[in-house]
Every structure is written in C-alpha cells, then in structure tokens.
Write an enzyme that holds these catalytic residues in place. Structure first.
Site, short mmCIF file in Angstrom:
data_model
loop_
_atom_site.label_atom_id
_atom_site.label_comp_id
_atom_site.label_asym_id
_atom_site.label_seq_id
_atom_site.Cartn_x
_atom_site.Cartn_y
_atom_site.Cartn_z
N ASN A 43 0.74 -1.15 -0.03
CA ASN A 43 0.06 0.02 -0.21
C ASN A 43 0.81 1.52 -0.11
OD1 ASN A 43 -2.37 -1.62 -0.19
ND2 ASN A 43 -2.79 -1.10 2.17
N ARG A 55 -7.95 -0.72 -7.21
CA ARG A 55 -8.53 0.59 -6.96
C ARG A 55 -7.53 1.71 -6.60
NH1 ARG A 55 -13.53 1.18 -4.92
NH2 ARG A 55 -12.88 2.79 -3.63
N CYS A 64 -16.42 -3.02 -4.45
CA CYS A 64 -15.36 -3.99 -4.48
C CYS A 64 -15.99 -5.21 -3.69
CB CYS A 64 -14.19 -3.50 -3.48
SG CYS A 64 -14.50 -3.30 -1.77
N PRO A 96 -16.51 4.25 -2.09
CA PRO A 96 -16.82 5.62 -2.68
C PRO A 96 -15.44 6.41 -2.83
CG PRO A 96 -17.97 5.80 -0.59
CD PRO A 96 -17.29 4.49 -0.41
N ARG A 146 -2.01 -10.70 -4.09
CA ARG A 146 -1.82 -9.34 -4.28
C ARG A 146 -1.11 -8.81 -3.07
NH1 ARG A 146 -7.40 -6.28 -4.60
NH2 ARG A 146 -5.82 -4.71 -4.75
C1 UD1 Z 1 -6.80 1.81 2.22
C2 UD1 Z 1 -5.89 0.61 1.91
C3 UD1 Z 1 -6.86 -0.34 2.22
C4 UD1 Z 1 -7.39 -0.51 3.83
C5 UD1 Z 1 -8.07 1.07 4.03
C6 UD1 Z 1 -8.43 1.38 5.51
C7 UD1 Z 1 -4.51 1.03 0.05
C8 UD1 Z 1 -4.17 0.68 -1.27
N1 UD1 Z 1 -5.55 0.54 0.60
O1 UD1 Z 1 -7.77 1.91 1.33
O2 UD1 Z 1 -5.99 -1.86 2.41
O3 UD1 Z 1 -8.23 -1.37 4.15
O4 UD1 Z 1 -7.06 2.01 3.50
O5 UD1 Z 1 -7.18 1.25 6.23
O6 UD1 Z 1 -3.89 1.67 0.84
N2 UD1 Z 1 -14.59 6.69 1.99
C9 UD1 Z 1 -15.41 7.52 1.56
N3 UD1 Z 1 -15.27 8.23 0.51
C10 UD1 Z 1 -13.76 8.30 -0.03
C11 UD1 Z 1 -12.91 7.51 0.46
C12 UD1 Z 1 -13.11 6.77 1.45
O7 UD1 Z 1 -16.70 7.46 2.16
O8 UD1 Z 1 -13.75 8.89 -1.00
C13 UD1 Z 1 -14.74 5.76 3.14
C14 UD1 Z 1 -14.55 4.33 2.85
O9 UD1 Z 1 -15.74 3.86 2.37
C15 UD1 Z 1 -14.19 3.71 4.22
C16 UD1 Z 1 -13.32 4.85 5.04
O10 UD1 Z 1 -13.56 5.88 4.42
O11 UD1 Z 1 -15.30 3.57 5.35
C17 UD1 Z 1 -11.81 4.72 5.02
O12 UD1 Z 1 -11.45 4.27 3.51
P1 UD1 Z 1 -10.00 4.57 2.93
O13 UD1 Z 1 -8.99 5.08 4.24
O14 UD1 Z 1 -10.24 5.58 1.93
O15 UD1 Z 1 -9.57 3.22 2.25
P2 UD1 Z 1 -8.76 2.99 1.03
O16 UD1 Z 1 -7.84 4.22 0.89
O17 UD1 Z 1 -9.54 2.83 -0.17
#
Ligand code: UD1
Length: 427
Positions: free
Chosen positions: A24, A93, A117, A123, A399
């Site tokens: 990550n 993603r 996913c 989102p 992965r």
């Molecule tokens: C990253 C990690 C993933 C991990 C996650 C939480 C990478 C490539 N992946 O995913 O392995 O499980 O952090 O630690 O680093 N959210 C929104 N809107 C957005 C973005 C996020 O509502 O635009 C919400 C998500 O649905 C979730 C929360 O925010 O409930 C945290 O997600 P986020 O920290 O963004 O996860 P990822 O970056 O996708």
C-alpha cells in the site's frame, strides 16, 4: 489460476519471518513518480501482483518501468497518454491514485471510476471533493472522471469529513504542484502517508505536519524525480503473528517498525499471548497457553486496522469463549465469515459486528478466498482445521503476500500451490 493445499499443522508454527515492503505504501509512491519528469527509484519493493498492475497503469500513460531485486525505476519522460482505463482500475482501486498527480502536472486527465469491491461500495467522493477544493474541475462521464485545471491548480483548504487513506494520498500529491499553499485537515495518519510524504519531500515538495492530522503544503512549480524507501508491511507482519497465536506457537517477525503494529500487538497481549518487541522486530509467543476471548473495534491508524480484522477473526475462532469484532471502517467486510462457518466456526454477524463463539473444532474442506485479507484468514484457519483444506482463488492473496508459501514453510506451515485451470473468476 492457483489454489493452495493447506495441511493441518502437526506442531505449532515456530521461527522467524522477514517482512517485505508494504504494497500500500509502494502503490502511492509509484503514482507520485508521475509528478516529476525523469527516472524515480523506489527500494524495498515487494514482488506482488499489485505492483505489476500499477506498472501496467503507468505504462499505459507512457512511463517505462524496470526493476530488479526489490528496486523499481520509473521513467516518466514518455508520459503523455493521460488516462487510466477501466480494465485496470477495476482490478485494483489504487490505480485511481494517478488522478491527483496527472491533473496537477498536466492540467487534465481521464481516470475510470473504480466501482465497488468485494466487501461493498467503496466511494471516491472525498478524492474528488478534495481535488475540487484545490481548484480542479471534475466532470463525471460514462464511468470516468475527467479532471481539468487551467494552468496550475490554485491550491486550497480541505477538511476530510472522515479519515481516508486514499483520498489523503490523492489530494496531497496534487497539492505539491499547486500555485498556492494547501491545507489538508483531518488527513489520514497511516504510516503509508508518512512514507509518501518522505518520498514527496525527496522530490522537492514542501510539506509540513508529517505524522499529524494537518498537512500544510506549499506548492512548487516543479518537482524532481525522487528516491523512495518502502516501509515494512504492517499487515503482513500481523498475519504471521496470527499464525503464532492460532497454532499456539511462537513467531518472530523481523525488519518491521514495531510502532506500526502497536494496536495489533495490544490485541495479542489482551488475548494472553506473550509479546516481545525489539528495535525492528516483534514476537508473539502462545506456546502452551490458554488464550482469552477479546472485544475489538477496527479504527483508522493508530487504531486496530480493518485489514487485520479477517486474520484476527480466524485466530479468535480458536479461542474458547465469546469474542466480538466490530468493523467501523468497512461495515460489510465479512465475506470470510461464511467460509469460516463452512469449516465449523460459530460466528454470527449483526450489522458491523461479528460475535465469535470460539473453541469449536474446525474441519478441513474446500474454501474460497473473496479478497486479499479474507484469503489470508482462511489459510490461517486451515492450518488448524482437521486434515487438509483447499483454498481457491489465491490470486487475492498474491496481491499482498510476497513469497507466502516459502515464508510459511520457514515457520513450519505446509501450504502447497497448485495450478488449477478450472478455477476461473467468471461469477
Ligand atoms: C486503504 C487501503 C486498504 C485499507 C483501507 C483502510 C490502500 C491501497 N488500501 O484503502 O487496504 O483497508 O485504507 O485502512 O492503501 N471513504 C469514503 N469516501 C472516499 C474514500 C473513502 O466514504 O472518497 C470511506 C470508505 O468507504 C471507508 C473509509 O472512508 O469507510 C476509509 O477508507 P479509506 O481509508 O479511503 O480506504 P482506502 O484508501 O480505499
């Protein structure tokens, strides 16, 4: 396609595992290379499928990628096709990370929306709102994001309403090339963000507030290619330590940063394991112990990571008594539950909380991975299930776990990879 044959351990796992670089962290740094023209270098890069997917995304944009022995060179001099297609973004993603760097450096790009996913909708609204706050114009059309700006992004202030790793990555990268100063409030604290900040600073970015919730970025006109080191993978480390607990063995993970896994180590301590920590290692010893059930909630860093939820659940299935796991980061991340139940686990899910009545005997059978960490959890359960298990769809596990079978073998786990042409992902 591959599947794993996993044998019930004859004796508890014991030994040392050297932890690889965090995928990550590398994914963010690879995207950040797009912010400069020239050849960037990243070290401690794990050999994983996600690195190949991100390389493919960068190649489509026009970059040349080369690498050997855990080093990666990204030559961005040919970057001129400012697009990330659906085929790649849907498989991983983090491909969406190219959005921020491309719009900041070139003033336009077109990147596919990732879609859902395996564990529900995920989102990207905060990525888009954050980039808009810096002055980008965002247009959604036919499943793609078109981002544009006239000249350089002006920069701006954005307060993340919830902590998001990915949105912080995207907005931070874009802010480095903005005309003005940007302030990112309630930025994510995950170690992967610090790793990215270090890389961006090596490129000449001006960032203050590393390791805090407020990142202040003074935009610069251009950046130079960077040199990046990849932090160790805290989730890979936690997974092997679960291997110690579930088999009542003793495993030491090395080449780690112990503070990054502090909340995971606390969970093992609470279960009653003996935990020892050194400068760059940690050891969980559960030999001969009767472990205790625990209640735990996943939270953004420094809380207990959602990525450790499935491996911990498998572990708690082996612990007599009632354990509770609540996932507050991803409410639906429970695809592993049905497969663990098929092996004999007694787990009930209610909303975002799973109740695990531990101590039931597991039986080896055919089980199927549904995402990266769920698959790791199934392998852990299979290590203590009676007889042999077959875990299919191990491409999910590939992965994120470098050299998995060999690392398992080093601590006494028998995990044999088979090629299985009939295992397709058509449904
Ligand atoms: C990253 C990690 C993933 C991990 C996650 C939480 C990478 C490539 N992946 O995913 O392995 O499980 O952090 O630690 O680093 N959210 C929104 N809107 C957005 C973005 C996020 O509502 O635009 C919400 C998500 O649905 C979730 C929360 O925010 O409930 C945290 O997600 P986020 O920290 O963004 O996860 P990822 O970056 O996708």
């Amino acid at each position: 396609m591959y599947r794993f044959e996993v044998h019930q351990v004859k004796k508890p796992l014991e030994g040392e595992v050297q932890i690889s670089g965090a995928k990550n962290a590398v994914l963010a740094v690879m995207a950040a290379a797009l912010l400069a023209e020239g050849v960037s270098e990243i070290t401690n890069v794990p050999h994983l499928k996600d690195m190949k997917t991100m390389s493919d995304v960068l190649r489509i944009i026009g970059c040349r990628i080369s690498g050997e022995a855990h080093q990666l060179k990204i030559d961005t001099r040919g970057a001129d096709h400012l697009e990330a297609p659906y085929e790649l973004v849907k498989t991983m993603r983090a491909s969406f990370y190219v959005l921020g760097p491309l719009v900041a450096r070139f003033g336009r790009c077109r990147v596919s929306l990732p879609g859902g996913c395996a564990w529900g909708p995920r989102p990207v609204d905060l990525h888009l709102k954050g980039l808009e706050a810096l002055g980008a114009k965002i247009n959604l059309t036919r499943g793609y994001v078109e981002a544009t700006c006239e000249g350089r992004l002006p920069g701006g202030t954005f307060n993340f309403p919830i902590s998001s790793v990915g949105a912080t990555v995207n907005v931070l990268m874009a802010a480095t090339l903005a005309k003005g100063t940007s302030v990112l409030q309630n930025a994510a604290l995950e170690p992967e963000i610090d790793n990215l900040v270090d890389y961006l600073v090596s490129m000449g970015a001006k960032i203050q507030g590393r390791g805090t919730r407020t990142l202040t970025v003074q935009g610069v006109e251009s950046l130079r290619p960077g040199k990046g080191y990849t932090i160790p993978d805290r989730i890979e480390a936690g997974t092997y330590l679960c291997g110690a607990a579930i088999t009542r063995g003793c495993v030491k993970v090395t080449k780690i940063i112990p503070e990054h896994i502090a909340s995971t180590l606390d969970a093992f301590r609470e279960m009653g394991c003996k935990v020892d920590v050194g400068n760059d290692w940690a050891q969980v010893d559960a030999r001969g112990m009767e472990l205790k059930p625990i209640s735990i909630s996943t939270l953004p860093f420094p809380g207990f990571p959602t990525d450790m939820q499935a491996p911990l659940m498998a572990t708690l299935v082996s612990v007599p008594g009632n354990s509770l796991i609540q996932d507050t980061v991803y409410n639906d991340r429970f695809k592993h539950v049905a497969e663990l139940q098929r092996m004999g686990a007694n787990i009930q899910v209610n909303g975002n909380t799973a109740t695990i009545k531990g101590g039931t005997k597991l039986e080896g059978t055919e089980i199927m991975g549904s995402d990266l960490r769920a698959t790791a959890a199934l392998v852990l359960a299979a290590l203590v299930a009676e007889g042999e298990s077959t875990v299919s769809r191990v491409y999910h596990l590939d992965r994120g776990y470098e050299d998995f079978e060999n690392k398992m073998a080093k601590i006494g786990g028998v995990v044999i990879r088979h090629s299985d042409d009939e295992d397709d992902d058509a449904f």
